[in-house]
Design a protein around this motif. Sequence first.
Motif, short mmCIF file in Angstrom:
data_model
loop_
_atom_site.label_atom_id
_atom_site.label_comp_id
_atom_site.label_asym_id
_atom_site.label_seq_id
_atom_site.Cartn_x
_atom_site.Cartn_y
_atom_site.Cartn_z
N ALA A 241 42.88 30.99 86.37
CA ALA A 241 44.37 30.69 86.90
C ALA A 241 44.57 29.87 87.98
O ALA A 241 45.43 28.94 88.14
N VAL A 242 43.57 29.87 88.93
CA VAL A 242 43.41 29.03 90.03
C VAL A 242 43.34 27.63 89.61
O VAL A 242 43.81 26.67 90.08
N ALA A 243 42.36 27.56 88.63
CA ALA A 243 42.15 26.00 88.21
C ALA A 243 43.00 25.51 87.39
O ALA A 243 43.52 24.37 87.76
N ARG A 244 44.01 26.16 86.68
CA ARG A 244 45.10 25.77 85.78
C ARG A 244 46.30 25.36 87.02
O ARG A 244 46.99 24.31 86.83
N TRP A 245 46.28 26.11 87.94
CA TRP A 245 47.39 26.04 88.94
C TRP A 245 47.22 24.60 89.95
O TRP A 245 47.98 23.97 89.93
N VAL A 246 45.85 24.48 90.02
CA VAL A 246 45.55 23.32 90.82
C VAL A 246 45.75 21.88 89.95
O VAL A 246 46.05 21.01 90.19
N GLU A 247 45.14 22.14 88.62
CA GLU A 247 45.30 21.04 87.64
C GLU A 247 46.67 20.67 87.56
O GLU A 247 47.14 19.42 87.52
N ALA A 248 47.68 21.47 87.40
CA ALA A 248 49.11 21.26 87.08
C ALA A 248 49.62 20.35 88.32
O ALA A 248 50.19 19.59 88.02
N ARG A 249 49.19 20.85 89.49
CA ARG A 249 49.50 20.00 90.46
C ARG A 249 49.09 18.64 90.63
O ARG A 249 49.84 17.76 90.82
N GLN A 250 47.72 18.62 90.46
CA GLN A 250 47.12 17.41 90.38
C GLN A 250 47.63 16.38 89.32
O GLN A 250 48.08 15.22 89.61
N ASP A 251 48.09 16.95 88.18
CA ASP A 251 48.66 16.15 86.87
C ASP A 251 50.18 15.66 87.43
O ASP A 251 50.49 14.41 87.00
N ALA A 252 51.02 16.42 88.34
CA ALA A 252 52.06 16.28 88.85
C ALA A 252 52.06 15.10 90.06
O ALA A 252 53.03 14.90 90.63
N GLY A 253 50.74 14.84 90.42
CA GLY A 253 50.57 13.89 91.48
C GLY A 253 50.97 14.55 92.85
O GLY A 253 51.21 14.00 93.71
N GLN A 254 51.02 15.82 92.89
CA GLN A 254 51.25 16.48 94.22
C GLN A 254 49.91 16.90 94.88
O GLN A 254 48.84 17.24 94.47
N GLU A 255 50.25 17.11 96.33
CA GLU A 255 49.11 17.34 97.00
C GLU A 255 48.78 19.00 96.93
O GLU A 255 49.80 19.85 96.45
N ILE A 256 47.56 19.24 96.92
CA ILE A 256 47.26 20.50 96.80
C ILE A 256 47.07 21.54 98.21
O ILE A 256 46.52 20.99 99.06
N PRO A 257 47.97 22.30 98.52
CA PRO A 257 47.92 23.12 99.55
C PRO A 257 46.95 24.12 99.64
O PRO A 257 46.88 25.43 99.37
N LEU A 258 45.65 23.49 100.16
CA LEU A 258 44.20 24.19 99.97
C LEU A 258 44.29 25.58 100.92
O LEU A 258 43.86 26.56 100.21
N ALA A 259 44.92 25.65 101.82
CA ALA A 259 44.92 26.94 102.62
C ALA A 259 45.69 27.83 101.92
O ALA A 259 45.20 29.23 102.00
N ASP A 260 46.99 27.51 101.38
CA ASP A 260 47.59 28.70 100.62
C ASP A 260 47.08 29.02 99.38
O ASP A 260 47.04 30.10 98.81
N VAL A 261 46.31 27.99 98.60
CA VAL A 261 45.51 28.54 97.38
C VAL A 261 44.59 29.64 97.99
O VAL A 261 44.19 30.55 97.36
N ALA A 262 43.72 29.00 98.98
CA ALA A 262 42.74 29.74 99.19
C ALA A 262 43.06 31.43 99.71
O ALA A 262 42.51 32.46 99.30
N ALA A 263 44.18 31.39 100.54
CA ALA A 263 44.63 32.68 100.97
C ALA A 263 45.19 33.51 99.94
O ALA A 263 44.78 34.77 99.88
N SER A 264 46.06 32.93 98.93
CA SER A 264 46.56 33.51 97.82
C SER A 264 45.48 33.96 96.75
O SER A 264 45.44 35.25 96.19
N PHE A 265 44.45 33.34 96.62
CA PHE A 265 43.26 33.80 95.84
C PHE A 265 42.63 34.94 96.57
O PHE A 265 42.19 35.95 95.88
N ALA A 266 42.38 34.79 97.87
CA ALA A 266 41.30 35.60 98.54
C ALA A 266 42.33 36.99 98.49
O ALA A 266 41.88 38.31 98.20
N ALA A 267 43.57 37.02 98.72
CA ALA A 267 44.25 38.16 98.58
C ALA A 267 44.34 38.92 97.27
O ALA A 267 44.29 40.12 97.29
N ALA A 268 44.38 38.14 96.05
CA ALA A 268 44.33 38.71 94.91
C ALA A 268 43.09 39.27 94.67
O ALA A 268 42.86 40.61 94.29
N VAL A 269 41.84 38.89 95.17
CA VAL A 269 40.44 39.45 95.14
C VAL A 269 40.45 40.67 95.88
O VAL A 269 40.39 41.73 95.49
#
Length: 363
Positions: A241-269
Amino acid sequence: MSLCAGSPSGAPILNPMSEPLVLGIETSCDETGVALVRGHELLIDSVASSMDEHARFGGIIPEIASRAHLEAMAPTLRRALDGAGVELGDIDAIAVTAGPGLVGPLTVGASAAKALAVGLGKPLYGVNHVIGHAAVDELVDGPFPDRVMALVVSGGHSSLLLVDDIVTGITELGSTLDDAAGEAFDKVGRLLGLPYPGGPHIDRLAREGDPEAIRFPRGLTAPKDQAAHAYDFSFSGLKTAVARWVEARQDAGQEIPLADVAASFAAAVADVLTAKTIAACQRHDVSTLVIGGGFSANSQLREMAAARCAAAGIDLRIPPIRYCTDNGAMIAALGAAVVRRGLPPSPLDLPVDSSMPLTQVLV
Ligand code: KG4
Ligand code: ZN
């Protein structure tokens, strides 16, 4: 120190009434750990790591780790003896990791332990690495009460254990069906372009992000999973799910909010690990929780576990970080517990077992 003769293997059985000096040797992965424990007291813990040699490959290379253990064993043992002011001849028993872990690295530690046992004429105990991650807490927080829950989370394991006795009473309630927690962090670290191992890097990044920015899935928490997998974990869907979310952002030419991705992923675990563990404590009427293993260094897990245990009236015990990652103290602690129970030593030709079951504490 008194010895009783007559174990099946011919080696002496230690008298469980005395407090023997136990040497612990750990080599299951990339850390060469040597420690000395007497009773519940840690005298010294000496660790050498070969992680720097693996980082450029993005994973542990077993051959490199084996060679590094071979080179580090004698100096690490010497540092431990000198640091504790102990002679080889003072050692009463030798405990070594018999599994689970990488076969080559395990074999180096077991060979060293066998050589010491034969040379010194002292009993040898081949013990379980994962149980050692829980046992080490007895050195820090004192002997366990009658019944504790143990969550052992590392690069290779996410296991929930009901512990009635750390040597003779382990019940495995659940484990990971795919990636372990640390492994999932390392894989997500790679996809976010972080150095190996990614776990600590995601932890640091996550502290600057919003854990509620993205709602990532919580594996095996649906009502349909309650019957068969109430206490099992699955992190591979989350990783995808993290990989798909990041890919979708990249495909749309958007910046990846790394800290938010890391925080949301860590919170899920952390959410899944703590929710299932506390449910298991309540179901089995256990009021003490021990968390161990390399991944218990994770600050999101520590914070969520502390808050949820406090709310549920559960006494939380997590050792300091240096005793969460692989070390010799955990093996010496478990070896000392085995000796205290007066169990017969392992045979001198003890085999290492890369997939040693968690219900087997001693070979
Ligand atoms: O127990 P350990 O030292 O070795 C194994 O037996 O696997 O655990 C190492 C694992 C690695 O996956 C590493 O990335 C993870 O623990 N780890 C962390 C943190 N520190 C270590 N993961 C998340 N946050 C951390 N602070
Ligand atoms: Zn470990």
